[in-house]
Design an enzyme around this catalytic site. Sequence first.
Site, PDB file in Angstrom:
ATOM      1  N   ILE A 111      10.966   0.459  -3.982  1.00  0.00           N
ATOM      2  CA  ILE A 111      10.898  -0.823  -4.679  1.00  0.00           C
ATOM      3  C   ILE A 111      12.109  -1.671  -4.288  1.00  0.00           C
ATOM      4  O   ILE A 111      13.245  -1.221  -4.419  1.00  0.00           O
ATOM      5  CB  ILE A 111      10.832  -0.620  -6.199  1.00  0.00           C
ATOM      6  CG1 ILE A 111       9.548   0.136  -6.574  1.00  0.00           C
ATOM      7  CG2 ILE A 111      10.879  -1.964  -6.928  1.00  0.00           C
ATOM      8  CD1 ILE A 111       9.456   0.551  -8.013  1.00  0.00           C
ATOM      9  N   HIS A 131      -1.067  -3.086  -0.054  1.00  0.00           N
ATOM     10  CA  HIS A 131      -1.247  -2.269  -1.251  1.00  0.00           C
ATOM     11  C   HIS A 131      -2.717  -1.866  -1.378  1.00  0.00           C
ATOM     12  O   HIS A 131      -3.594  -2.740  -1.339  1.00  0.00           O
ATOM     13  CB  HIS A 131      -0.793  -3.017  -2.506  1.00  0.00           C
ATOM     14  CG  HIS A 131      -0.853  -2.183  -3.735  1.00  0.00           C
ATOM     15  ND1 HIS A 131      -0.196  -0.974  -3.835  1.00  0.00           N
ATOM     16  CD2 HIS A 131      -1.484  -2.356  -4.910  1.00  0.00           C
ATOM     17  CE1 HIS A 131      -0.454  -0.432  -5.016  1.00  0.00           C
ATOM     18  NE2 HIS A 131      -1.234  -1.253  -5.689  1.00  0.00           N
ATOM     19  N   GLU A 200      -7.432  -0.615   5.356  1.00  0.00           N
ATOM     20  CA  GLU A 200      -6.012  -1.020   5.472  1.00  0.00           C
ATOM     21  C   GLU A 200      -5.661  -1.422   6.901  1.00  0.00           C
ATOM     22  O   GLU A 200      -4.994  -2.426   7.138  1.00  0.00           O
ATOM     23  CB  GLU A 200      -5.100   0.131   5.046  1.00  0.00           C
ATOM     24  CG  GLU A 200      -5.113   0.432   3.577  1.00  0.00           C
ATOM     25  CD  GLU A 200      -4.354   1.703   3.255  1.00  0.00           C
ATOM     26  OE1 GLU A 200      -4.070   2.504   4.162  1.00  0.00           O
ATOM     27  OE2 GLU A 200      -4.023   1.882   2.075  1.00  0.00           O
TER      28      GLU A 200
HETATM   29  N1  LIG Z   1      10.006  -5.690  -5.198  1.00  0.00           N
HETATM   30  C1  LIG Z   1       8.956  -5.104  -4.600  1.00  0.00           C
HETATM   31  N2  LIG Z   1       9.145  -3.993  -3.873  1.00  0.00           N
HETATM   32  C2  LIG Z   1       8.082  -3.406  -3.284  1.00  0.00           C
HETATM   33  C3  LIG Z   1       6.783  -3.911  -3.446  1.00  0.00           C
HETATM   34  C4  LIG Z   1       6.615  -5.100  -4.210  1.00  0.00           C
HETATM   35  O1  LIG Z   1       5.489  -5.633  -4.358  1.00  0.00           O
HETATM   36  N3  LIG Z   1       7.728  -5.667  -4.761  1.00  0.00           N
HETATM   37  N4  LIG Z   1       5.693  -3.223  -2.898  1.00  0.00           N
HETATM   38  C5  LIG Z   1       6.005  -1.836  -2.613  1.00  0.00           C
HETATM   39  C6  LIG Z   1       4.961  -0.964  -2.057  1.00  0.00           C
HETATM   40  N5  LIG Z   1       4.410  -0.244  -3.181  1.00  0.00           N
HETATM   41  C7  LIG Z   1       3.099  -0.515  -3.430  1.00  0.00           C
HETATM   42  O2  LIG Z   1       2.444  -1.274  -2.693  1.00  0.00           O
HETATM   43  C8  LIG Z   1       5.181   0.653  -3.943  1.00  0.00           C
HETATM   44  C9  LIG Z   1       5.927   1.623  -3.281  1.00  0.00           C
HETATM   45  C10 LIG Z   1       6.698   2.510  -4.022  1.00  0.00           C
HETATM   46  C11 LIG Z   1       6.754   2.444  -5.398  1.00  0.00           C
HETATM   47  C12 LIG Z   1       7.636   3.380  -6.153  1.00  0.00           C
HETATM   48  O3  LIG Z   1       7.413   3.690  -7.320  1.00  0.00           O
HETATM   49  N6  LIG Z   1       8.705   3.818  -5.471  1.00  0.00           N
HETATM   50  C13 LIG Z   1       9.735   4.681  -6.097  1.00  0.00           C
HETATM   51  C14 LIG Z   1      10.037   5.858  -5.201  1.00  0.00           C
HETATM   52  C15 LIG Z   1       8.768   6.600  -4.869  1.00  0.00           C
HETATM   53  C16 LIG Z   1       9.022   7.612  -3.762  1.00  0.00           C
HETATM   54  O4  LIG Z   1      10.128   7.613  -3.184  1.00  0.00           O
HETATM   55  O5  LIG Z   1       8.079   8.362  -3.473  1.00  0.00           O
HETATM   56  C17 LIG Z   1      11.028   3.900  -6.214  1.00  0.00           C
HETATM   57  O6  LIG Z   1      11.259   2.972  -5.399  1.00  0.00           O
HETATM   58  O7  LIG Z   1      11.811   4.312  -7.086  1.00  0.00           O
HETATM   59  C18 LIG Z   1       6.017   1.478  -6.056  1.00  0.00           C
HETATM   60  C19 LIG Z   1       5.226   0.565  -5.321  1.00  0.00           C
HETATM   61  C20 LIG Z   1       7.218  -1.773  -1.724  1.00  0.00           C
HETATM   62  N7  LIG Z   1       8.291  -2.293  -2.503  1.00  0.00           N
HETATM   63  N1  LIG Z   2       2.104   1.144  -2.694  1.00  0.00           N
HETATM   64  C1  LIG Z   2       2.015   1.197  -1.279  1.00  0.00           C
HETATM   65  C2  LIG Z   2       1.158   2.355  -0.866  1.00  0.00           C
HETATM   66  O1  LIG Z   2       0.800   3.192  -1.669  1.00  0.00           O
HETATM   67  N2  LIG Z   2       0.873   2.421   0.439  1.00  0.00           N
HETATM   68  C3  LIG Z   2       0.109   3.506   0.960  1.00  0.00           C
HETATM   69  O2  LIG Z   2       0.933   4.136   1.917  1.00  0.00           O
HETATM   70  C4  LIG Z   2       0.094   4.531   2.998  1.00  0.00           C
HETATM   71  C5  LIG Z   2       0.898   4.473   4.239  1.00  0.00           C
HETATM   72  O3  LIG Z   2       0.163   5.039   5.279  1.00  0.00           O
HETATM   73  P1  LIG Z   2       0.732   4.966   6.764  1.00  0.00           P
HETATM   74  O4  LIG Z   2       2.164   5.453   6.707  1.00  0.00           O
HETATM   75  O5  LIG Z   2      -0.181   5.867   7.536  1.00  0.00           O
HETATM   76  O6  LIG Z   2       0.656   3.544   7.199  1.00  0.00           O
HETATM   77  C6  LIG Z   2      -1.064   3.574   3.032  1.00  0.00           C
HETATM   78  O7  LIG Z   2      -2.225   4.235   3.383  1.00  0.00           O
HETATM   79  C7  LIG Z   2      -1.129   3.010   1.640  1.00  0.00           C
HETATM   80  O8  LIG Z   2      -2.261   3.480   0.970  1.00  0.00           O
END
Ligand SMILES: Nc1nc2c(c(=O)[nH]1)N[C@@H](CN(C=O)c1ccc(C(=O)N[C@@H](CCC(=O)O)C(=O)O)cc1)CN2
Ligand SMILES: NCC(=O)N[C@@H]1O[C@H](COP(=O)([O-])[O-])[C@@H](O)[C@H]1O
Length: 217
Positions: A111, A131, A200
């Site tokens: 994040i 996403h 995707e």
């Molecule tokens: N400020 C934003 N940051 C991110 C966004 C966004 O829209 N605004 N999109 C994400 C991607 N994402 C979903 O699409 C997503 C990825 C990760 C997490 C999350 O909970 N991450 C945790 C760690 C999880 C892990 O390490 O496995 C964290 O950061 O603490 C939520 C949403 C990319 N960033």
């Molecule tokens: N919130 C974001 C999220 O969940 N993204 C997920 O990470 C994968 C990355 O695949 P990749 O490393 O093979 O591209 C994607 O398939 C997507 O579903």
Amino acid sequence: MSSRQYNLTVLISGNGSNLQALIDACASSILPNTRIAHVISNRKAAYGLERAAKASIPTTYHNLVPYKKKHPQTDEGTAAARMEYDAELANIITSLDPQPDVIVCAGWMHILTPDFLNPIANAGIKVINLHPALPGEFAGAGAIERAWEAGKKGEIKRTGVMIHEVIAEVDAGEAIVTEVVVLKEGEGLDELEERIHKVEHGLIVKGTRLTLEKIKK
Ligand SMILES: Nc1nc2c(c(=O)[nH]1)N[C@@H](CN(C=O)c1ccc(C(=O)N[C@@H](CCC(=O)O)C(=O)O)cc1)CN2
Ligand SMILES: NCC(=O)N[C@@H]1O[C@H](COP(=O)([O-])[O-])[C@@H](O)[C@H]1O
């Protein structure tokens, strides 16, 4: 599209199949005059780093652990570590020459805080994210499984994928492009994931192209 070269920085955390879709699109006429100038991963073992290396794309592994070690393991310490990590990530990207026109989060599982978003916005760089859900649904990690579970309960008949602008609120930025994925009765999670990943791979290229076209206007 103008003949100017457009540069992407792609952020990854894992397999990199969406990165590969972008690499392939840049190598073809699908994303003309566009190149992935840098790939950054927050995980050392991300196979996407190998994909980038095979495509001769410079890579950076940006590790959160050293930042966490500099601070106490408290909520405040973790927040401070993330702020420093994010500020340095922005510095890495804004120090690239040339700077990217667009940053694409392609499975970037971290994040991003305003300590990243603000300097990047000030540099005039767009940030977009893939996403695997529709706008307003299943924000955050594990979206595909949560949609699959909701489908099993009969709560939804479809899910989908979106490419959206990245703002501080996770997965709440304006949608650039979306595609609906209809759920199938009795379908396993693996099968749904496979169908969604295929969507995707097309949508991340389309969303990147649409974003670049907006810049070119
Ligand atoms: N400020 C934003 N940051 C991110 C966004 C966004 O829209 N605004 N999109 C994400 C991607 N994402 C979903 O699409 C997503 C990825 C990760 C997490 C999350 O909970 N991450 C945790 C760690 C999880 C892990 O390490 O496995 C964290 O950061 O603490 C939520 C949403 C990319 N960033
Ligand atoms: N919130 C974001 C999220 O969940 N993204 C997920 O990470 C994968 C990355 O695949 P990749 O490393 O093979 O591209 C994607 O398939 C997507 O579903």
